[in-house]
Design a protein around this motif. Structure first.
Motif, PDB file in Angstrom:
ATOM      1  N   LEU A 464      69.108  94.277  52.981  1.00 34.22           N
ATOM      2  CA  LEU A 464      67.983  94.219  53.498  1.00 34.22           C
ATOM      3  C   LEU A 464      67.442  95.280  53.797  1.00 34.22           C
ATOM      4  O   LEU A 464      66.006  95.523  53.525  1.00 34.22           O
ATOM      5  CB  LEU A 464      67.835  92.828  54.544  1.00 34.22           C
ATOM      6  N   SER A 465      67.870  96.136  54.665  1.00 32.57           N
ATOM      7  CA  SER A 465      67.396  97.261  55.036  1.00 32.57           C
ATOM      8  C   SER A 465      66.985  98.335  53.884  1.00 32.57           C
ATOM      9  O   SER A 465      66.100  98.959  53.901  1.00 32.57           O
ATOM     10  CB  SER A 465      68.312  98.000  56.159  1.00 32.57           C
ATOM     11  N   PHE A 466      67.919  98.360  53.212  1.00 31.97           N
ATOM     12  CA  PHE A 466      67.698  99.471  52.033  1.00 31.97           C
ATOM     13  C   PHE A 466      66.614  99.217  51.228  1.00 31.97           C
ATOM     14  O   PHE A 466      65.998 100.044  50.861  1.00 31.97           O
ATOM     15  CB  PHE A 466      69.214  99.639  51.170  1.00 31.97           C
ATOM     16  N   TYR A 467      66.598  97.921  50.674  1.00 29.09           N
ATOM     17  CA  TYR A 467      65.450  97.531  49.917  1.00 29.09           C
ATOM     18  C   TYR A 467      64.189  97.006  50.551  1.00 29.09           C
ATOM     19  O   TYR A 467      63.178  96.677  49.933  1.00 29.09           O
ATOM     20  CB  TYR A 467      66.076  96.118  48.846  1.00 29.09           C
ATOM     21  N   GLN A 468      64.218  97.190  51.945  1.00 27.57           N
ATOM     22  CA  GLN A 468      63.186  96.456  52.607  1.00 27.57           C
ATOM     23  C   GLN A 468      62.550  95.426  52.477  1.00 27.57           C
ATOM     24  O   GLN A 468      61.403  95.127  52.312  1.00 27.57           O
ATOM     25  CB  GLN A 468      61.853  97.890  52.531  1.00 27.57           C
ATOM     26  N   LYS A 469      63.573  94.528  52.645  1.00 30.37           N
ATOM     27  CA  LYS A 469      63.150  92.850  52.598  1.00 30.37           C
ATOM     28  C   LYS A 469      63.110  92.091  54.000  1.00 30.37           C
ATOM     29  O   LYS A 469      63.797  92.884  54.779  1.00 30.37           O
ATOM     30  CB  LYS A 469      64.098  92.322  51.633  1.00 30.37           C
ATOM     31  N   GLU A 470      62.555  91.250  53.919  1.00 31.13           N
ATOM     32  CA  GLU A 470      62.646  90.332  55.108  1.00 31.13           C
ATOM     33  C   GLU A 470      63.859  89.863  55.575  1.00 31.13           C
ATOM     34  O   GLU A 470      64.746  89.518  54.639  1.00 31.13           O
ATOM     35  CB  GLU A 470      61.373  89.284  54.787  1.00 31.13           C
ATOM     36  N   GLU A 471      63.988  89.378  56.805  1.00 30.18           N
ATOM     37  CA  GLU A 471      65.349  89.068  57.223  1.00 30.18           C
ATOM     38  C   GLU A 471      65.631  87.871  56.598  1.00 30.18           C
ATOM     39  O   GLU A 471      66.884  87.336  56.383  1.00 30.18           O
ATOM     40  CB  GLU A 471      64.940  88.648  58.735  1.00 30.18           C
ATOM     41  N   ASN A 472      64.888  86.993  56.223  1.00 30.20           N
ATOM     42  CA  ASN A 472      65.221  85.781  55.530  1.00 30.20           C
ATOM     43  C   ASN A 472      65.432  85.699  53.864  1.00 30.20           C
ATOM     44  O   ASN A 472      65.591  84.764  53.200  1.00 30.20           O
ATOM     45  CB  ASN A 472      64.253  84.530  55.892  1.00 30.20           C
ATOM     46  N   SER A 473      65.227  86.877  53.389  1.00 29.28           N
ATOM     47  CA  SER A 473      65.384  87.189  51.872  1.00 29.28           C
ATOM     48  C   SER A 473      66.678  86.809  51.307  1.00 29.28           C
ATOM     49  O   SER A 473      67.656  86.940  52.324  1.00 29.28           O
ATOM     50  CB  SER A 473      65.050  88.418  51.541  1.00 29.28           C
ATOM     51  N   GLU A 474      66.832  86.429  50.562  1.00 32.15           N
ATOM     52  CA  GLU A 474      68.347  85.818  49.604  1.00 32.15           C
ATOM     53  C   GLU A 474      68.667  87.021  48.830  1.00 32.15           C
ATOM     54  O   GLU A 474      67.889  87.609  47.963  1.00 32.15           O
ATOM     55  CB  GLU A 474      68.027  84.651  49.246  1.00 32.15           C
ATOM     56  N   LEU A 475      69.938  87.365  48.796  1.00 31.47           N
ATOM     57  CA  LEU A 475      70.608  88.143  48.104  1.00 31.47           C
ATOM     58  C   LEU A 475      70.669  87.884  46.409  1.00 31.47           C
ATOM     59  O   LEU A 475      70.962  88.420  45.576  1.00 31.47           O
ATOM     60  CB  LEU A 475      71.988  88.693  48.243  1.00 31.47           C
ATOM     61  N   ILE A 476      70.391  86.528  46.185  1.00 36.87           N
ATOM     62  CA  ILE A 476      70.537  85.974  44.650  1.00 36.87           C
ATOM     63  C   ILE A 476      69.495  86.676  44.088  1.00 36.87           C
ATOM     64  O   ILE A 476      69.569  86.754  42.768  1.00 36.87           O
ATOM     65  CB  ILE A 476      70.297  84.433  44.801  1.00 36.87           C
ATOM     66  N   THR A 477      68.425  87.333  44.445  1.00 37.58           N
ATOM     67  CA  THR A 477      67.497  87.983  43.887  1.00 37.58           C
ATOM     68  C   THR A 477      67.662  89.433  43.782  1.00 37.58           C
ATOM     69  O   THR A 477      66.936  90.296  43.681  1.00 37.58           O
ATOM     70  CB  THR A 477      66.067  87.850  44.271  1.00 37.58           C
ATOM     71  N   LYS A 478      68.735  89.911  44.301  1.00 36.26           N
ATOM     72  CA  LYS A 478      69.053  91.226  44.102  1.00 36.26           C
ATOM     73  C   LYS A 478      68.898  92.259  43.039  1.00 36.26           C
ATOM     74  O   LYS A 478      68.528  93.099  43.117  1.00 36.26           O
ATOM     75  CB  LYS A 478      70.530  91.515  44.735  1.00 36.26           C
ATOM     76  N   GLU A 479      69.179  91.670  41.719  1.00 38.16           N
ATOM     77  CA  GLU A 479      69.190  92.212  40.568  1.00 38.16           C
ATOM     78  C   GLU A 479      67.357  92.776  40.363  1.00 38.16           C
ATOM     79  O   GLU A 479      67.146  93.771  39.919  1.00 38.16           O
ATOM     80  CB  GLU A 479      69.569  91.447  39.431  1.00 38.16           C
ATOM     81  N   LYS A 480      66.659  91.981  40.792  1.00 38.44           N
ATOM     82  CA  LYS A 480      65.227  92.123  40.666  1.00 38.44           C
ATOM     83  C   LYS A 480      64.911  93.033  41.721  1.00 38.44           C
ATOM     84  O   LYS A 480      64.013  94.172  41.308  1.00 38.44           O
ATOM     85  CB  LYS A 480      64.445  90.793  41.164  1.00 38.44           C
ATOM     86  N   TRP A 481      65.549  93.169  42.810  1.00 38.90           N
ATOM     87  CA  TRP A 481      65.366  94.237  43.887  1.00 38.90           C
ATOM     88  C   TRP A 481      65.630  95.663  43.378  1.00 38.90           C
ATOM     89  O   TRP A 481      64.903  96.551  43.418  1.00 38.90           O
ATOM     90  CB  TRP A 481      66.130  94.100  45.074  1.00 38.90           C
ATOM     91  N   VAL A 482      66.922  95.629  42.636  1.00 40.02           N
ATOM     92  CA  VAL A 482      67.115  97.029  41.922  1.00 40.02           C
ATOM     93  C   VAL A 482      66.100  97.499  40.976  1.00 40.02           C
ATOM     94  O   VAL A 482      65.918  98.738  40.815  1.00 40.02           O
ATOM     95  CB  VAL A 482      68.732  96.909  41.156  1.00 40.02           C
ATOM     96  N   TYR A 483      65.822  96.528  40.042  1.00 38.10           N
ATOM     97  CA  TYR A 483      64.747  96.918  39.078  1.00 38.10           C
ATOM     98  C   TYR A 483      63.599  97.490  39.713  1.00 38.10           C
ATOM     99  O   TYR A 483      62.904  98.522  39.510  1.00 38.10           O
ATOM    100  CB  TYR A 483      64.197  95.774  38.346  1.00 38.10           C
ATOM    101  N   GLU A 484      63.096  96.902  40.753  1.00 39.30           N
ATOM    102  CA  GLU A 484      61.913  97.103  41.375  1.00 39.30           C
ATOM    103  C   GLU A 484      62.024  98.703  41.984  1.00 39.30           C
ATOM    104  O   GLU A 484      61.370  99.438  42.165  1.00 39.30           O
ATOM    105  CB  GLU A 484      61.439  96.128  42.779  1.00 39.30           C
ATOM    106  N   TYR A 485      63.177  98.959  42.742  1.00 40.01           N
ATOM    107  CA  TYR A 485      63.629 100.068  43.160  1.00 40.01           C
ATOM    108  C   TYR A 485      63.620 101.290  42.486  1.00 40.01           C
ATOM    109  O   TYR A 485      63.158 102.338  42.718  1.00 40.01           O
ATOM    110  CB  TYR A 485      64.903 100.174  44.020  1.00 40.01           C
ATOM    111  N   ILE A 486      64.301 100.893  41.310  1.00 39.21           N
ATOM    112  CA  ILE A 486      64.155 101.998  40.217  1.00 39.21           C
ATOM    113  C   ILE A 486      62.782 102.304  39.788  1.00 39.21           C
ATOM    114  O   ILE A 486      62.434 103.514  39.493  1.00 39.21           O
ATOM    115  CB  ILE A 486      65.213 101.606  38.932  1.00 39.21           C
ATOM    116  N   GLU A 487      61.973 101.322  39.425  1.00 34.55           N
ATOM    117  CA  GLU A 487      60.727 101.429  39.072  1.00 34.55           C
ATOM    118  C   GLU A 487      59.972 102.367  40.173  1.00 34.55           C
ATOM    119  O   GLU A 487      58.991 103.307  39.718  1.00 34.55           O
ATOM    120  CB  GLU A 487      59.986 100.154  38.883  1.00 34.55           C
ATOM    121  N   LYS A 488      59.905 102.297  41.383  1.00 36.68           N
ATOM    122  CA  LYS A 488      59.259 103.105  42.324  1.00 36.68           C
ATOM    123  C   LYS A 488      59.687 104.591  42.153  1.00 36.68           C
ATOM    124  O   LYS A 488      58.931 105.224  42.394  1.00 36.68           O
ATOM    125  CB  LYS A 488      59.585 102.503  43.718  1.00 36.68           C
ATOM    126  N   LYS A 489      60.992 104.772  41.953  1.00 34.01           N
ATOM    127  CA  LYS A 489      61.500 105.945  41.744  1.00 34.01           C
ATOM    128  C   LYS A 489      61.136 106.796  40.789  1.00 34.01           C
ATOM    129  O   LYS A 489      60.913 108.132  40.586  1.00 34.01           O
ATOM    130  CB  LYS A 489      63.233 106.067  42.207  1.00 34.01           C
TER     131      LYS A 489
END
Length: 489
Positions: A464-489
């Motif tokens: 949650l800290s690395f991907y800058q997500k809210e405290e109540n965010s669920e890890l089931i969407t982590k694949e999407k987080w990875v794509y978003e992080y790569i796109e930003k970079k």
């Protein structure tokens, strides 16, 4: 045929070119020898620690003293074997026994000072490793503070009853045959100790190369790092193929990096195999002054260790080839996990992977070295993110990660991930496979029942800290987080 007369301590019926002499000598007689005894440059450093010295002092006290008084009738005490290689008529090299001999010389110096063998210049061993010097100074201080007055007062008599079996031979191969099978009272030899000695023997006759590679090996092996490199990275990368997997052990490592290594007609020329570091040359030559030179016809290219044109699963050539191969992957490992150039990759490791299980961290390092060996730094951070996506699914799904977890990741999928990395043409092929074998449903686990400080919750919070997500965010969407992080970079 060689016969051995142990009682007389003399050689009998000895071949003109080869002799083997075995006998028993007291420590006093051994140190009174009138020949020159030296340490070869390829010897491992002196590493006896306080625990070993404490045991030595305890053994001496228990055997030679009764109720605090020296026992004149104490029997001889056996210290194991010392193996010596006869270089010439007056010069011998210690092949095995350095740890005990050095410790006894320090003990003698502490007890007898100006009358000691060292002070009388009867023994003047030269240690090429800085580690040896550091340990000797530490042990000198320790013994000075811990040797009892009883041992000091009676050391001469004690040395006359401390005995070695001394084996001498003028064949270096013969000496190392004993060395490889000897299990003395000293520090137990690890696989890397045997590998160092074995491959330095291939360089006999070239002391400059022996000295150079021994020095570099000891420098790289600070903290016994090379054991970790061979156990967890090199052996696994070469042996974990397909679905028939097992864990490393000393015999397996020696088989792969000792018995299976190859000997060419000209061991100064190292055969090369095509890989990402080499699309040009088919052999290299090592020069003690110039270093590594690639030799495709008339072209010479000098290069650094991390760029040596080896691939991690290639056949390994004895001697120079083995040492250069080891130096490359020592450099690659340190570059990956310590070089500022790979800051974004290291950031993923520090912030996510270190929050994972020890076994999964080691596996991440293994896979990263194999990936870098194939693709160098192409999409390196992206590889780290997708590896974390795979490994994190196991961390979240399983309360306990065990040694077999890593085996399951490789064995129980359609293909072995390490094989896929080796066979892929593009990094994206690797990423596609990682996503394919990652069960995203593993992330859909209710962690509410875990304590707030539980390892699984710690890992979730790191995400949650690395991907800058809210405290109540669920890890089931982590694949999407990875794509978003790569796109930003």
């Amino acid at each position: 045929m060689i016969k051995i007369d142990v009682e007389s301590q003399k050689q009998v019926n000895v071949d003109e070119e080869l002799f083997l002499e075995v006998g028993t000598l007291s420590t006093s007689d051994f140190f009174e020898t009138d020949v020159s005894v030296k340490l070869p440059d390829y010897q491992r450093p002196y590493v006896w620690n306080e625990e070993k010295l404490k045991q030595l002092l305890k053994d001496v006290k228990d055997h030679f003293f009764y109720d605090g008084d020296y026992n004149e009738n104490a029997q001889h005490y056996y210290l194991g074997c010392v193996l010596l290689y006869k270089k010439n008529e007056i010069e011998f090299e210690i092949i095995d026994g350095q740890q005990r001999i050095t410790s006894l010389l320090i003990l003698d110096y502490v007890c007898n000072e100006t009358q000691s063998y060292l002070a009388q210049d009867k023994w003047n061993l030269e240690y090429s490793s800085m580690l040896s010097t550091t340990v000797i100074k530490h042990n000198l201080k320790y013994l000075t503070e811990n040797v009892s007055s009883g041992i000091k007062n009676h050391l001469k008599n004690i040395f006359s009853k401390l005995v070695f079996t001394v084996i001498k031979t003028n064949s270096e191969d013969e000496a190392f045959t004993f060395f490889d099978s000897q299990n003395s009272r000293g520090v137990s030899l690890s696989a890397v100790d045997f590998l160092k000695s074995y491959h330095l023997r291939e360089l006999k006759g070239n002391e400059d190369l022996q000295r150079r590679f021994a020095k570099q090996w000891d420098s790289n092996n600070k903290g016994q790092f090379l054991s970790e490199l061979f156990d967890f990275i090199l052996w696994r990368s070469r042996s974990w193929k397909g679905q028939n997997l097992s864990f490393e052990n000393k015999d397996a490592i020696l088989k792969d990096f000792q018995k299976k290594t190859i000997k060419e007609l000209n061991n100064d020329l190292i055969r090369l195999y095509p890989n990402v570091c080499n699309t040009l040359a088919n052999q290299l030559m090592y020069d003690s002054k110039l270093g590594v030179c690639l030799q495709p016809s008339v072209l010479n290219l000098q290069t650094t260790a991390s760029q040596y044109p080896f691939s991690i699963r290639q056949p390994i050539q004895k001697g120079i080839g083995f040492f250069l191969y080891t130096e490359k992957y020592f450099a690659v490992y340190n570059q990956l996990f310590n070089d500022k150039k790979f800051k974004s990759f290291i950031e993923v490791y520090n912030k996510l992977i270190t929050q994972n299980s020890y076994y999964l961290k080691i596996f991440f390092k293994l896979a990263s070295v194999v990936y870098y060996d194939k693709f160098k730094d192409q999409k390196l951070q992206e590889f780290a993110l997708w590896m974390d996506y795979l490994l994190g699914s196991y961390r979240i799904y399983q309360r306990t990660i065990v040694t077999q977890t890593v085996i399951k990741i490789l064995r129980d999928k359609s293909q072995n991930l390490l094989d896929v990395i080796e066979m892929s043409y593009r990094p994206d092929d690797v990423f596609d496979f990682i996503r394919l074998i990652t069960d995203k449903s593993h992330y859909n686990v209710d962690l509410a029942s875990d304590p707030d400080y539980g390892v699984r919750n710690n890992y979730k919070n790191a995400n949650l800290s690395f991907y800058q997500k809210e405290e109540n965010s669920e890890l089931i969407t982590k694949e999407k987080w990875v794509y978003e992080y790569i796109e930003k970079k």
